[in-house]
Design a protein around this motif. Structure first.
Motif, PDB file in Angstrom:
ATOM      1  N   HIS A 207       0.829  -1.206   0.000  1.00  0.00           N
ATOM      2  CA  HIS A 207       0.000   0.000   0.000  1.00  0.00           C
ATOM      3  C   HIS A 207       0.863   1.255   0.000  1.00  0.00           C
ATOM      4  CE1 HIS A 207      -3.527   2.494   0.495  1.00  0.00           C
ATOM      5  NE2 HIS A 207      -2.900   3.143   1.464  1.00  0.00           N
ATOM      6  N   ALA A 208       1.955   1.249   0.751  1.00  0.00           N
ATOM      7  CA  ALA A 208       2.839   2.408   0.764  1.00  0.00           C
ATOM      8  C   ALA A 208       3.363   2.711  -0.633  1.00  0.00           C
ATOM      9  CB  ALA A 208       3.993   2.167   1.731  1.00  0.00           C
ATOM     10  N   LEU A 209       3.772   1.677  -1.341  1.00  0.00           N
ATOM     11  CA  LEU A 209       4.285   1.854  -2.697  1.00  0.00           C
ATOM     12  C   LEU A 209       3.202   2.321  -3.657  1.00  0.00           C
ATOM     13  CD1 LEU A 209       6.558  -1.311  -3.009  1.00  0.00           C
ATOM     14  CD2 LEU A 209       7.318   1.057  -3.274  1.00  0.00           C
ATOM     15  N   GLU A 210       2.045   1.700  -3.587  1.00  0.00           N
ATOM     16  CA  GLU A 210       0.970   2.002  -4.525  1.00  0.00           C
ATOM     17  C   GLU A 210       0.375   3.385  -4.266  1.00  0.00           C
ATOM     18  OE1 GLU A 210      -1.933  -1.112  -6.345  1.00  0.00           O
ATOM     19  OE2 GLU A 210      -2.902  -0.290  -4.569  1.00  0.00           O
ATOM     20  N   ALA A 211       0.222   3.737  -2.986  1.00  0.00           N
ATOM     21  CA  ALA A 211      -0.383   5.023  -2.632  1.00  0.00           C
ATOM     22  C   ALA A 211       0.624   6.158  -2.631  1.00  0.00           C
ATOM     23  CB  ALA A 211      -1.046   4.923  -1.255  1.00  0.00           C
ATOM     24  N   GLY A 212       1.911   5.838  -2.521  1.00  0.00           N
ATOM     25  CA  GLY A 212       2.913   6.894  -2.381  1.00  0.00           C
ATOM     26  C   GLY A 212       2.734   7.641  -1.074  1.00  0.00           C
ATOM     27  N   CYS A 213       2.463   6.880  -0.003  1.00  0.00           N
ATOM     28  CA  CYS A 213       2.244   7.497   1.301  1.00  0.00           C
ATOM     29  C   CYS A 213       2.988   6.704   2.370  1.00  0.00           C
ATOM     30  CB  CYS A 213       0.755   7.555   1.642  1.00  0.00           C
ATOM     31  SG  CYS A 213       0.021   5.949   2.030  1.00  0.00           S
ATOM     32  N   PHE A 214       3.033   7.252   3.568  1.00  0.00           N
ATOM     33  CA  PHE A 214       3.565   6.516   4.706  1.00  0.00           C
ATOM     34  C   PHE A 214       2.476   5.597   5.254  1.00  0.00           C
ATOM     35  CE2 PHE A 214       6.008  10.438   4.514  1.00  0.00           C
ATOM     36  CZ  PHE A 214       7.308   9.975   4.640  1.00  0.00           C
ATOM     37  N   VAL A 215       2.888   4.456   5.787  1.00  0.00           N
ATOM     38  CA  VAL A 215       1.966   3.558   6.465  1.00  0.00           C
ATOM     39  C   VAL A 215       2.458   3.356   7.892  1.00  0.00           C
ATOM     40  CG1 VAL A 215       0.965   1.248   6.568  1.00  0.00           C
ATOM     41  CG2 VAL A 215       1.266   2.374   4.351  1.00  0.00           C
ATOM     42  N   VAL A 216       1.589   3.650   8.834  1.00  0.00           N
ATOM     43  CA  VAL A 216       1.879   3.437  10.253  1.00  0.00           C
ATOM     44  C   VAL A 216       0.943   2.334  10.718  1.00  0.00           C
ATOM     45  CG1 VAL A 216       2.030   4.483  12.547  1.00  0.00           C
ATOM     46  CG2 VAL A 216       2.537   5.856  10.510  1.00  0.00           C
ATOM     47  N   ASN A 217       1.501   1.162  10.987  1.00  0.00           N
ATOM     48  CA  ASN A 217       0.695  -0.026  11.272  1.00  0.00           C
ATOM     49  C   ASN A 217       0.886  -0.500  12.706  1.00  0.00           C
ATOM     50  OD1 ASN A 217      -0.999  -2.352  10.262  1.00  0.00           O
ATOM     51  ND2 ASN A 217       0.787  -3.469  11.040  1.00  0.00           N
ATOM     52  N   ALA A 218      -0.221  -0.749  13.398  1.00  0.00           N
ATOM     53  CA  ALA A 218      -0.177  -1.239  14.781  1.00  0.00           C
ATOM     54  C   ALA A 218      -0.939  -2.548  14.901  1.00  0.00           C
ATOM     55  CB  ALA A 218      -0.773  -0.196  15.734  1.00  0.00           C
ATOM     56  N   THR A 219      -0.327  -3.527  15.553  1.00  0.00           N
ATOM     57  CA  THR A 219      -1.007  -4.783  15.836  1.00  0.00           C
ATOM     58  C   THR A 219      -1.027  -5.026  17.337  1.00  0.00           C
ATOM     59  OG1 THR A 219       1.043  -6.068  15.607  1.00  0.00           O
ATOM     60  CG2 THR A 219      -0.299  -5.813  13.643  1.00  0.00           C
ATOM     61  N   GLY A 220      -2.029  -5.774  17.787  1.00  0.00           N
ATOM     62  CA  GLY A 220      -2.129  -6.127  19.195  1.00  0.00           C
ATOM     63  C   GLY A 220      -1.241  -7.317  19.529  1.00  0.00           C
ATOM     64  N   TRP A 221      -1.161  -7.640  20.811  1.00  0.00           N
ATOM     65  CA  TRP A 221      -0.357  -8.779  21.260  1.00  0.00           C
ATOM     66  C   TRP A 221      -0.969  -9.354  22.526  1.00  0.00           C
ATOM     67  CZ3 TRP A 221       2.850  -9.651  25.667  1.00  0.00           C
ATOM     68  CH2 TRP A 221       3.625 -10.824  25.580  1.00  0.00           C
ATOM     69  N   LEU A 222      -1.008 -10.687  22.580  1.00  0.00           N
ATOM     70  CA  LEU A 222      -1.483 -11.387  23.766  1.00  0.00           C
ATOM     71  C   LEU A 222      -0.314 -12.116  24.425  1.00  0.00           C
ATOM     72  CD1 LEU A 222      -4.780 -13.062  22.456  1.00  0.00           C
ATOM     73  CD2 LEU A 222      -4.599 -11.007  23.884  1.00  0.00           C
ATOM     74  N   SER A 223      -0.202 -11.990  25.740  1.00  0.00           N
ATOM     75  CA  SER A 223       0.794 -12.764  26.475  1.00  0.00           C
ATOM     76  C   SER A 223       0.327 -14.212  26.567  1.00  0.00           C
ATOM     77  CB  SER A 223       0.974 -12.190  27.878  1.00  0.00           C
ATOM     78  OG  SER A 223      -0.193 -12.435  28.656  1.00  0.00           O
ATOM     79  N   PRO A 224       1.231 -15.167  26.847  1.00  0.00           N
ATOM     80  CA  PRO A 224       0.806 -16.564  27.021  1.00  0.00           C
ATOM     81  C   PRO A 224      -0.265 -16.717  28.100  1.00  0.00           C
ATOM     82  CG  PRO A 224       3.186 -16.448  26.771  1.00  0.00           C
ATOM     83  CD  PRO A 224       2.700 -15.037  26.883  1.00  0.00           C
ATOM     84  N   GLU A 225      -0.164 -15.913  29.148  1.00  0.00           N
ATOM     85  CA  GLU A 225      -1.163 -15.976  30.214  1.00  0.00           C
ATOM     86  C   GLU A 225      -2.534 -15.523  29.713  1.00  0.00           C
ATOM     87  OE1 GLU A 225       2.823 -15.980  31.659  1.00  0.00           O
ATOM     88  OE2 GLU A 225       1.793 -14.430  30.459  1.00  0.00           O
ATOM     89  N   GLN A 226      -2.548 -14.512  28.854  1.00  0.00           N
ATOM     90  CA  GLN A 226      -3.820 -14.050  28.301  1.00  0.00           C
ATOM     91  C   GLN A 226      -4.422 -15.076  27.350  1.00  0.00           C
ATOM     92  OE1 GLN A 226      -2.316 -10.200  26.872  1.00  0.00           O
ATOM     93  NE2 GLN A 226      -3.854  -9.210  28.157  1.00  0.00           N
ATOM     94  N   VAL A 227      -3.576 -15.708  26.548  1.00  0.00           N
ATOM     95  CA  VAL A 227      -4.066 -16.760  25.659  1.00  0.00           C
ATOM     96  C   VAL A 227      -4.740 -17.863  26.463  1.00  0.00           C
ATOM     97  CG1 VAL A 227      -3.401 -18.537  24.000  1.00  0.00           C
ATOM     98  CG2 VAL A 227      -2.368 -16.258  23.867  1.00  0.00           C
ATOM     99  N   ALA A 228      -4.130 -18.209  27.607  1.00  0.00           N
ATOM    100  CA  ALA A 228      -4.709 -19.244  28.474  1.00  0.00           C
ATOM    101  C   ALA A 228      -6.024 -18.788  29.080  1.00  0.00           C
ATOM    102  CB  ALA A 228      -3.716 -19.610  29.569  1.00  0.00           C
TER     103      ALA A 228
END
Length: 326
Positions: A207-228
């Protein structure tokens, strides 16, 4: 914005406080403060972080997920509410633009909603994911085109999409055609393993290449304890690992800082807007590289509602009951 304009951006990889709207909101406020201390002018959080992404819907059949669905209703965010007020105050206090994903409750429905707060604390965009993906359709309703807007903010023109909306090329093109300068993308993280990490990498860089823009991407994360906490089934626990890729990409498709692939953290990079012109000089997909005489996008940006007030006044005689004796 001039070509010399530079913005410091922060993408936050963070775990929610499971089952707690207020607890997760406190973590968001702390992360805004931390990013601001590092000079960030833009802070981007993951998809539906508040109160938490509905991971249960990915591993439970519909007939069994009623209890968890109801719990999500109870912790979901109403807009406006004390939660949005608190984030607005933080944005205003630190002078930062904040992009955060929430489970929005609107009466009897939930939506995957992205909120954008300008640096003065104003909520400048509330958009809903236009099509929930696969299992998500049991949780959220559909959004509409009203949120497909590249909006002017204190740091430039922002566009936002969530997760697999990036596989809808027309949705992306709608934002590109409005000349977004920074694209804020959000994914849930902690799902499907390395394959999801790799897919995110391809998606945001393309998308950055096609749009000619910056991409700021954030993903979540679960700890092993949270998965349990989510499931005690070890086979299903494996499904709720990996799949993280918090990153900041230049208009030339390059990483501007090391991506965060595991654990919590904040990716920070400076966005030099001259790189937008550098890229678009070669390939401007909505300018000199476009062919509107051959290909055009038609978009409906109206807000959709089940109740519309008619503006037409019908003649009174249309409503007279005829005299059947005549």
């Amino acid at each position: 914005m001039t070509d010399a304009h530079i913005v410091r951006a922060a993408a936050v990889q963070i775990s929610p406080v499971l089952f707690s709207r207020d607890g997760t909101t406190e973590k968001v406020l702390d992360a805004i403060a931390s990013a601001a201390k590092s000079g960030a002018q833009l802070v981007v959080f993951p998809e539906t972080l508040i109160p938490y992404y509905p991971y249960f819907s990915f591993i439970q059949p519909p007939v069994l997920m009623g209890k968890e669905h109801m719990r999500l209703y109870e912790e979901a965010v109403i807009v406006p509410s004390p939660v949005t007020d608190a984030i607005a105050r933080a944005a205003r206090s630190y002078g930062v633009v904040v992009v955060v994903g929430v489970n929005e409750r609107d009466n009897g429905s939930l939506y995957n909603t992205q909120l954008v707060f300008d640096a003065n604390g104003t909520l400048v965009l509330k958009r809903r994911k236009i099509t929930p993906t696969y299992h998500e359709r049991m949780v959220w309703g559909q959004g509409d085109g009203a949120g497909l807007k590249a909006i002017d903010t204190a740091i430039g023109k922002l566009g936002v999409l969530a997760c697999w909306e990036h596989y809808n090329p027309l949705a992306r093109y709608a934002l590109m055609a409005q000349h977004e300068q920074i694209h804020c993308s959000q994914f849930p993280g902690s799902m499907v393993g390395q394959i999801f990490t790799d897919q995110i990498e391809v998606t945001i860089r393309h998308h950055a290449l096609e749009a000619g823009c910056f991409v700021v991407n954030a993903t979540g994360w679960l700890s092993p304890e949270q998965v349990a906490q989510i499931t005690s089934d070890e086979k299903l626990q494996k499904v709720l690992t990996g799949g993280c890729n918090t990153a900041i990409i230049s208009p030339e498709g390059n990483h501007l800082c090391p991506p965060i692939l595991e654990g919590e953290g904040i990716a920070i990079a400076d966005l030099d807007f001259s790189l937008i012109t550098k890229r678009k000089r070669m390939m401007d997909s909505v300018g000199h590289y476009a062919r509107p005489d051959l290909l055009q996008l038609q978009a409906n940006f109206d807000t959709q509602t089940v109740l519309k007030e008619s503006l037409e006044v019908q003649p009174a005689e249309q409503f007279l009951i005829p005299n059947l004796n005549e």
